[in-house]
Scaffold this motif. Structure first.
Motif, PDB file in Angstrom:
ATOM      1  N   SER A 147       3.635   4.893   2.907  1.00 47.60           N
ATOM      2  CA  SER A 147       3.664   3.506   3.366  1.00 47.60           C
ATOM      3  C   SER A 147       4.160   2.580   2.258  1.00 47.60           C
ATOM      4  N   LYS A 148       4.690   1.433   2.689  1.00 50.11           N
ATOM      5  CA  LYS A 148       5.058   0.360   1.771  1.00 50.11           C
ATOM      6  C   LYS A 148       4.054  -0.779   1.889  1.00 50.11           C
ATOM      7  N   ASN A 149       3.655  -1.071   3.124  1.00 50.11           N
ATOM      8  CA  ASN A 149       2.620  -2.076   3.348  1.00 50.11           C
ATOM      9  C   ASN A 149       1.928  -1.795   4.670  1.00 50.11           C
ATOM     10  N   SER A 183       0.840  -1.186   0.000  1.00 51.45           N
ATOM     11  CA  SER A 183       0.000   0.000   0.000  1.00 51.45           C
ATOM     12  C   SER A 183       0.877   1.238   0.000  1.00 51.45           C
ATOM     13  N   ASP A 184       0.479   2.232  -0.757  1.00 50.04           N
ATOM     14  CA  ASP A 184       1.257   3.477  -0.806  1.00 50.04           C
ATOM     15  C   ASP A 184       0.411   4.661  -0.372  1.00 50.04           C
ATOM     16  N   ILE A 185      -0.038   4.619   0.874  1.00 47.09           N
ATOM     17  CA  ILE A 185      -0.833   5.717   1.419  1.00 47.09           C
ATOM     18  C   ILE A 185       0.075   6.761   2.062  1.00 47.09           C
ATOM     19  N   VAL A 186      -0.398   7.985   2.113  1.00 48.68           N
ATOM     20  CA  VAL A 186       0.351   9.078   2.736  1.00 48.68           C
ATOM     21  C   VAL A 186       0.126   9.023   4.245  1.00 48.68           C
ATOM     22  N   ILE A 187       1.212   9.190   4.987  1.00 47.79           N
ATOM     23  CA  ILE A 187       1.157   9.165   6.448  1.00 47.79           C
ATOM     24  C   ILE A 187       1.792  10.439   6.986  1.00 47.79           C
TER      25      ILE A 187
END
Length: 124
Positions: free
Chosen positions: A38-40, A18-22
């Motif tokens: 994110s990477k996962n 997953s490549d979500i912004v954190i």
């Protein structure tokens, strides 16, 4: 030798890429927050790339920005692993969620489940 005894799987939850912004904020710092990707992710935690290392057990305040579910999830997370990718410049930071509320867990579970279905459809 039985390979399962050599490398037992310790994860309790399914993990997806997953490549979500954190938004990451260190609790003991006044430096403010910075963004990471994110990477996962799983219901138990998230792995993300960051430009700073943290000591193991550091507690971070995270805001997970997941457009697919239309929400931002706020949680505290504890650093469990750090891997240096580029010396002094980029790190993989693995954290375990420590304060994900029930509603956020349900939303995150929905996101992970929907991602699994999309992967299954693509590979069929």
């Amino acid at each position: 030798m039985d390979e399962s005894k050599q490398n037992p799987e310790r994860r309790l939850y399914k993990r997806i890429n997953s490549d979500i912004v954190i938004k990451v904020e260190e609790m003991t710092s006044e430096a403010g927050s910075k963004l990471a990707c994110s990477k996962n992710i799983s219901l138990g935690g998230v792995l993300f790339e960051y430009n700073k290392s943290f000591p193991i057990s550091t507690v971070l305040n995270l805001e997970l920005r997941i457009p697919q579910i239309g929400k931002r999830l706020d949680t505290y997370a504890k650093v469990v692993r750090v891997n240096e990718l580029f010396p002094g410049r980029l790190y993989d930071i693995a954290v375990r969620f420590v304060s994900l509320d029930d509603e956020s867990k349900k939303l995150l579970e929905k996101y992970i489940s929907n991602s699994w279905w999309q992967i299954a459809e693509v590979s069929s």
